[in-house]
Design a protein around this motif. Structure first.
Motif, short mmCIF file in Angstrom:
data_model
loop_
_atom_site.label_atom_id
_atom_site.label_comp_id
_atom_site.label_asym_id
_atom_site.label_seq_id
_atom_site.Cartn_x
_atom_site.Cartn_y
_atom_site.Cartn_z
N MET A 1 0.83 -1.23 0.00
CA MET A 1 0.00 0.00 0.00
C MET A 1 0.85 1.26 0.00
N GLY A 2 2.15 1.11 -0.35
CA GLY A 2 3.04 2.27 -0.37
C GLY A 2 3.61 2.65 0.98
N THR A 3 3.60 1.73 1.93
CA THR A 3 4.13 2.03 3.26
C THR A 3 5.49 2.75 3.13
N THR A 4 5.68 3.87 3.74
CA THR A 4 4.83 4.59 4.69
C THR A 4 4.14 5.81 4.07
N GLU A 5 4.36 6.03 2.77
CA GLU A 5 3.76 7.18 2.10
C GLU A 5 2.40 6.78 1.53
N TYR A 6 1.52 6.35 2.42
CA TYR A 6 0.25 5.76 2.00
C TYR A 6 -0.56 6.69 1.11
N VAL A 7 -0.77 7.91 1.54
CA VAL A 7 -1.66 8.82 0.82
C VAL A 7 -1.06 9.23 -0.51
N GLU A 8 0.25 9.45 -0.54
CA GLU A 8 0.90 9.86 -1.77
C GLU A 8 0.79 8.78 -2.85
N PHE A 9 0.97 7.51 -2.47
CA PHE A 9 0.84 6.44 -3.45
C PHE A 9 -0.62 6.17 -3.80
N LEU A 10 -1.51 6.39 -2.86
CA LEU A 10 -2.93 6.30 -3.15
C LEU A 10 -3.30 7.32 -4.23
N GLU A 11 -2.74 8.51 -4.12
CA GLU A 11 -3.01 9.56 -5.12
C GLU A 11 -2.50 9.15 -6.50
N LEU A 12 -1.34 8.49 -6.56
CA LEU A 12 -0.84 8.02 -7.85
C LEU A 12 -1.77 6.97 -8.45
N ALA A 13 -2.29 6.10 -7.60
CA ALA A 13 -3.22 5.08 -8.09
C ALA A 13 -4.53 5.71 -8.57
N GLU A 14 -4.94 6.78 -7.94
CA GLU A 14 -6.15 7.48 -8.38
C GLU A 14 -5.91 8.23 -9.69
N ARG A 15 -4.68 8.69 -9.89
CA ARG A 15 -4.38 9.52 -11.05
C ARG A 15 -4.13 8.70 -12.31
N TYR A 16 -3.50 7.53 -12.16
CA TYR A 16 -3.10 6.73 -13.31
C TYR A 16 -3.94 5.46 -13.39
N GLU A 17 -4.51 5.24 -14.56
CA GLU A 17 -5.46 4.14 -14.75
C GLU A 17 -4.85 2.78 -14.43
N ASN A 18 -3.58 2.58 -14.74
CA ASN A 18 -2.96 1.27 -14.60
C ASN A 18 -2.12 1.11 -13.34
N VAL A 19 -2.26 2.00 -12.40
CA VAL A 19 -1.52 1.89 -11.14
C VAL A 19 -2.46 1.38 -10.05
N GLY A 20 -2.04 0.32 -9.37
CA GLY A 20 -2.82 -0.25 -8.28
C GLY A 20 -1.98 -0.41 -7.03
N LEU A 21 -2.56 -1.03 -6.05
CA LEU A 21 -1.92 -1.22 -4.74
C LEU A 21 -2.07 -2.67 -4.31
N ASP A 22 -1.07 -3.18 -3.59
CA ASP A 22 -1.28 -4.49 -2.97
C ASP A 22 -1.26 -4.34 -1.45
N THR A 23 -1.99 -5.23 -0.81
CA THR A 23 -2.27 -5.09 0.63
C THR A 23 -1.18 -5.68 1.51
N THR A 24 -0.11 -6.18 0.93
CA THR A 24 0.86 -6.99 1.66
C THR A 24 1.26 -6.38 3.00
N MET A 25 0.97 -7.13 4.06
CA MET A 25 1.27 -6.81 5.45
C MET A 25 0.50 -5.60 5.99
N SER A 26 -0.11 -4.83 5.10
CA SER A 26 -0.82 -3.63 5.55
C SER A 26 -2.03 -4.00 6.40
N PHE A 27 -2.32 -3.16 7.36
CA PHE A 27 -3.47 -3.27 8.25
C PHE A 27 -3.32 -4.36 9.31
N THR A 28 -2.24 -5.14 9.27
CA THR A 28 -2.03 -6.16 10.29
C THR A 28 -1.58 -5.51 11.59
N ASP A 29 -1.71 -6.25 12.68
CA ASP A 29 -1.25 -5.71 13.97
C ASP A 29 0.22 -5.35 13.90
#
Length: 304
Positions: free
Chosen positions: A208-236
């Protein structure tokens, strides 16, 4: 992960597999697809595990390997979890390594029919040639690790490589965030520079772009072919050091068609089920979970 009075099932046990299946089967999907699993030559994997065991400087904390075992047992366990397809995330950290890893990956994928043939590249002379060769050999996905490789994705030696990959339409899993520790070239800046040159490039931002979560989220919103993977994110484990901003979760839900389940198996310091449980407790809905755990990757890799 679980209340203190609940005993965790032993890794590789039938109970461990049953716990995973109990999470995804009620959703009505046929299987899981895990886009972020690590299989690599044993001598390389041994070095990776030794680094984790030493709590190396990029880790900064204890990181026990939950699913440490021989290769075939690790593969069979994914099958027991219900994983229909998985990757062999290899990555080069020096010159003259990527082509050798790619050759190993050809054989691994040939012997493991559920593996999504994975390749890698590194900024070095000849990279575009072995990248073309990997595509011709049938690779399904590339992996690059900016932090471990200590290189900029915008390195001029990679510009033609990105162009070849962009033209192929194949995805690249890129670890480019500054977690668990920042590197010289981590962060959204170099990736944004690459996307300016190659706007159709299909990138999956690991963790999910750890630790620049919002910045990478913005790239995924801006570019059609950019996505995110959840690896390890949101875990304790991840939340204790770099919690995901809850205010951004509605945007993660809205991006549901471009979020993919990844686990980091076998190199995770908790049971496989916990990664899925961590997604469920976000309360983003069953439709979102179905897409993340199976449907998005099935569409991407033509497995639907």
């Amino acid at each position: 992960m679980c209340p203190d009075d609940v005993v965790e099932p032993a890794p590789f046990s039938p109970e461990d597999a049953a716990r995973v299946r109990a999470l995804w089967e009620p959703l009505g999907v046929s299987n899981l697809i895990d886009v972020h699993t690590h299989f690599m030559p044993r001598n390389v994997l041994d070095k990776v595990w030794a680094y984790f065991d030493s709590a190396g400087p990029l880790l900064g904390r204890e990181w026990p390997i939950t699913y440490r075992a021989d290769e075939q047992l690790r593969v069979d366990t994914l099958g027991a979890f219900g994983v229909r397809a998985f990757t062999s995330m290899i990555y080069a950290h020096k010159t003259d390594m990527a082509a050798w890893l790619n050759a190993w990956a050809v054989d691994f994928a040939a012997n493991q029919p559920h593996c999504l043939h994975t390749s890698t590249f590194y900024p070095e002379p000849g990279a575009v040639d072995y990248t073309r060769a990997a595509i011709e050999a049938g690779t399904r996905i590339f992996k690059v690790h900016v932090q471990v490789g200590d290189f900029s994705p915008a390195d001029p030696l990679l510009d033609d490589v990105w162009g070849v990959v962009e033209d192929s339409g194949l995805p690249v899993m890129i670890h480019c965030g500054s977690g668990p520790a920042p590197g010289r070239f981590t962060g959204p800046g170099p990736v944004a520079e690459v996307l300016k040159r190659h706007p159709d490039l299909r990138l999956i931002i690991a963790h999910m772009g750890t630790t620049e979560y919002v910045e990478f989220l913005e790239l995924a919103e801006r570019y059609e072919n950019v996505g995110l993977d959840t690896t390890m994110s949101f875990t304790d484990f991840a939340e204790s050091g770099a919690p995901y901003p809850r205010a951004a979760l509605p945007r993660v839900k809205a991006l549901g068609d471009k979020v993919f389940w990844g686990s980091d198996y076998p190199n995770i310091p908790y049971p496989y089920a916990h990664g899925i449980e961590s997604l469920i407790r976000l309360d983003l809905g069953d439709d979102w979970l179905r897409k993340v755990l199976y449907e998005n990757a099935a569409a991407l890799f033509g497995l639907a």
